[in-house]
Design an enzyme around this catalytic site. Structure first.
Site, PDB file in Angstrom:
ATOM      1  N   GLU A  86      36.069  75.823  63.314  1.00 52.13           N
ATOM      2  CA  GLU A  86      34.790  76.421  63.347  1.00 52.13           C
ATOM      3  C   GLU A  86      33.655  75.498  62.796  1.00 52.13           C
ATOM      4  O   GLU A  86      32.969  75.956  62.030  1.00 52.13           O
ATOM      5  CB  GLU A  86      35.104  77.769  63.154  1.00 52.13           C
ATOM      6  CG  GLU A  86      35.935  78.701  63.979  1.00 52.13           C
ATOM      7  CD  GLU A  86      35.922  80.078  63.536  1.00 52.13           C
ATOM      8  OE1 GLU A  86      35.468  80.710  62.553  1.00 52.13           O
ATOM      9  OE2 GLU A  86      36.189  81.134  64.440  1.00 52.13           O
TER      10      GLU A  86
ATOM     11  N   GLU B 126      41.487  81.349  68.537  1.00 51.89           N
ATOM     12  CA  GLU B 126      41.809  82.524  67.774  1.00 51.89           C
ATOM     13  C   GLU B 126      41.104  83.623  68.390  1.00 51.89           C
ATOM     14  O   GLU B 126      40.045  83.689  69.073  1.00 51.89           O
ATOM     15  CB  GLU B 126      40.956  82.393  66.663  1.00 51.89           C
ATOM     16  CG  GLU B 126      41.288  81.198  65.519  1.00 51.89           C
ATOM     17  CD  GLU B 126      40.280  81.222  64.342  1.00 51.89           C
ATOM     18  OE1 GLU B 126      39.815  82.208  64.045  1.00 51.89           O
ATOM     19  OE2 GLU B 126      40.506  80.024  63.664  1.00 51.89           O
TER      20      GLU B 126
END
Ligand code: GAL
Length: 665
Positions: free
Chosen positions: A158, A312
């Site tokens: 991320e 995710e």
């Protein structure tokens, strides 16, 4: 062109919808790993992301490496048929690095240094960080780059989640270099930034700083360029890691997990998508299931409708909202299959086993604290089974929608800057409102970046398309002249790429095509609304519009106050198409009332039986002649599936509350 690669797997193995999670075995004693692998097999897990936060474990001190545990984990997974999406482990630097080199730590706009102790405490532009990170990537790529169990590389984690905007001296230096490349000369920069205003003139690039906390509003173009630069700086880190991986491990595709969701705004993923072998995304439900579906649709738009990887999401509650509620019955499956509907060919979670310690111990996982004898794990196993039923869908593109909603990072950045007519404008909410209204009407909608190919869409909606450089204006005009129906809203077409106003009246770049002109904006107070002849009201914004061309049709007028009788929504035929303008914020409910009038002339109507419109979201994927319909129950009620023909892969007969059916047509 985006490259079209996918997980490196046995070429004789048919493509499937992959299933898995982040796997953090370093948090657990060795004997747990065997149980992990046994349960993964039971659930049908075939891919896990390993090593995401393992830097300190892999490199416990400068020059010291510990790969033994990682060798064992990767071998164990591989022996059990579970592929490894191997992280480059650079997301969270170890304490020895930040102690020896505190200059890698980011600085906030206010000048505070962010301390270690959390994660992702590094400057994207730090040469010291870059050097240490790439040495780690090099060591990992050299060791595992040809391991048959490694099916993909997962760059960092991320990127930008916690360090998107860094105002340090490293950032200042890199910003200057970036600006010099963009403008060539300081005179060019002075023009673009409009520095004649407030004596902001620069004599050389050395004088330029990031937009740190200032006495009042920093220069808006400086802010916009800093947003562009910050996205590019993170992208440059992605590319730097990827280059090492490509050199040492060319057969293994490279990805990184994007965060296309709600409030994430700093990274221009439509631009980053060109740098990865396949798009991956993380999504957490923060604002209801429509936001989830909207984000999944935009991820598909970013991936140019090719399959993407859901890296995710959560099986149930997260730990980082003020109040963290578990998912309700069927939501785990519906959330996952909504992503699959919108093109995900992998369904993965954070994380495999719920942590005992650390900041995320109250975050759900595939194996909860209660263990495998739990409702949650049984639901995970059920999902694994459903994904097998969906294997025929694997590899297929998401079918293009009937309508495109444009989502433009630059318009979001520039449109929401300070010192504007209102500080209440919420770019994401406006786009989501249009998408939701379309879904309410049973229309399949795409969410696409502004440089997408628009010709395939009979209708294109441009909510708050604030930044319209002349090339984009020309493209939109060509689209309309060629037969497309463009719908633009308030605060669109106002500025060029330098955030300079298009003169002559609003909406600037789109004014001539729309055949209208406004001299002023009339933003509304929080408790103020503007009723329209449509029977609904606008809020946030209104405009006194003059009709300039004779052939402008007024679709709705304002009905009270100073604007009474004035046009609120207009349409004009241009070439073989039309250009419409909506001058106020109608919200999803108001747009539901307006949209039929905008869609019908373009021949767009729902493909769903009437009884399903509104309660069911329809999404399609296509593989050759096979079209797969995903029917997603948006409600908490059971819905009979009358009038839908096809071979059911999932569900059938009726949709359970929050349930899903998938059929081949
Ligand atoms: C993501 C992150 C994961 C985990 C998860 C929790 O932002 O990549 O490591 O923290 O959120 O929801």
């Amino acid at each position: 062109m985006l490259p079209r690669r996918w997980l490196r797997t046995d070429p004789d193995r048919p493509r499937r919808i992959s299933f898995g999670a982040d796997y953090n075995p370093e948090q657990w004693p060795r004997e747990v790993w065997d149980e992990d692998v046994r349960l993964m097999r039971e659930a049908g897990v075939d891919v896990v992301s390993v090593g995401i936060f393992s830097w300190a474990r892999i490199q416990p001190a400068p020059g010291e490496w510990d790969f033994a545990w990682l060798d064992e984990v990767i071998d164990l997974l591989h022996a059990n048929g579970i592929g490894v999406d191997l992280a480059t482990a650079t997301a969270s630097p170890p304490a020895w690095l930040t102690t020896a080199h505190p200059e890698v730590l980011p600085r906030t706009r206010e000048g505070h240094v962010l301390s270690p102790g959390g994660r992702q405490h590094w400057r994207p532009t730090s040469p010291v960080f870059r050097e240490h990170a790439l040495a780690l990537v090099e060591a990992l790529a050299a060791r595992y780059g040809s391991h048959p169990g490694v099916v993909a590389w997962h760059v960092s984690n991320e990127l930008g989640c916690h360090n998107a905007y860094d105002y340090s001296d490293d950032a200042a230096r890199a910003f200057r270099t970036w600006l010099e490349a963009r403008y060539g000369t300081v005179a060019g920069l002075n023009h673009a930034w409009g520095t004649a205003f407030w004596a902001q003139q620069y004599g050389s690039f050395d004088e330029i700083l990031p937009p740190r906390l200032a006495a009042t509003f920093p220069n808006p173009t400086q802010q916009l360029d800093f947003a562009r630069f910050s996205s590019d700086a993170l992208k440059a880190h992605l590319v730097a890691e990827r280059e090492v991986l490509r050199r040492l491990s060319p057969d293994v595709p490279v990805t990184t997990n994007f965060m296309v969701m709600g409030g994430t705004r700093a990274m221009d993923y439509a631009d980053w998508a060109h740098e990865v072998d396949f798009v991956s995304n993380d999504h957490y439900v923060t604002a209801g299931r429509d936001e989830l579906a909207f984000s999944a649709a935009f991820t598909s738009g970013i991936a140019r409708h090719r399959p993407w990887f859901l890296m995710e999401h959560s099986t149930s509650a997260v730990n980082w909202q003020p109040i963290n509620r578990p998912k309700r019955q069927n939501e785990l499956v519906r959330d996952s299959l909504t992503h699959v509907a919108h093109g995900a060919d992998a369904v993965c979670f954070f994380q495999w086993r719920q942590s005992r310690a650390g900041a995320e111990k109250y975050h759900s996982a595939m194996v909860p604290h209660a263990g495998s004898d739990s409702r949650l794990f049984r639901e995970v196993v059920r999902l694994g089974g459903l994904l097998r039923d969906l294997d025929p869908v694997a590899g297929s593109d998401r079918e293009r929608g009937q309508v495109a909603v444009l989502f433009d990072a630059e318009s979001r950045w520039a449109g929401e800057l300070d010192s504007h007519p209102t500080d209440r404008l919420d770019y994401h909410r406006e786009a989501l409102d249009w998408w939701r209204a379309l879904t309410d009407l049973g229309i399949r909608a795409d969410v696409v970046p502004a440089d997408a190919d628009l010709d395939a869409y009979p209708v294109v909606i441009a909510p708050v398309l604030h930044v319209v450089p002349s090339a984009l204006r020309d493209r939109l005009e060509a689209y309309v002249r060629g037969g497309g129906s463009l719908v633009a809203t308030y605060f669109s077409g106002i500025v060029d790429e330098n955030d300079h106003i298009w003169l002559g009246g609003y909406p600037g770049a789109l004014r001539e095509m729309l055949g209208i002109r406004a001299e002023e904006f009339r933003p509304l107070a929080d408790d103020e609304t503007e009723p329209l002849s449509l029977g609904v009201s606008g809020d946030l914004w209104s405009e006194p519009i003059d009709l300039v061309a004779d052939d402008v049709e007024v679709l709705a007028t304002y009905t009270s106050g100073d604007l009474a009788g004035g046009p609120a929504v207009t349409r004009r035929g241009v070439g073989s198409g039309s250009a419409s303008y909506v001058s106020t914020r109608l919200g999803a409910e108001g747009l539901r009332a307006l949209l039929p009038e905008l869609l019908a002339p373009a021949g767009v109507s729902s493909e769903l039986p009437d009884s399903l419109i509104g309660s069911v979201e329809l999404v399609a994927r296509r593989a050759g002649d096979d079209v797969f319909w995903f029917l997603l129950n948006r409600t908490d009620d059971e819905i009979a599936l009358a009038g839908v023909e096809g071979e059911f892969l999932v569900g059938g007969g009726a949709l359970e509350p929050r349930g899903v059916a998938v059929l081949r047509r």
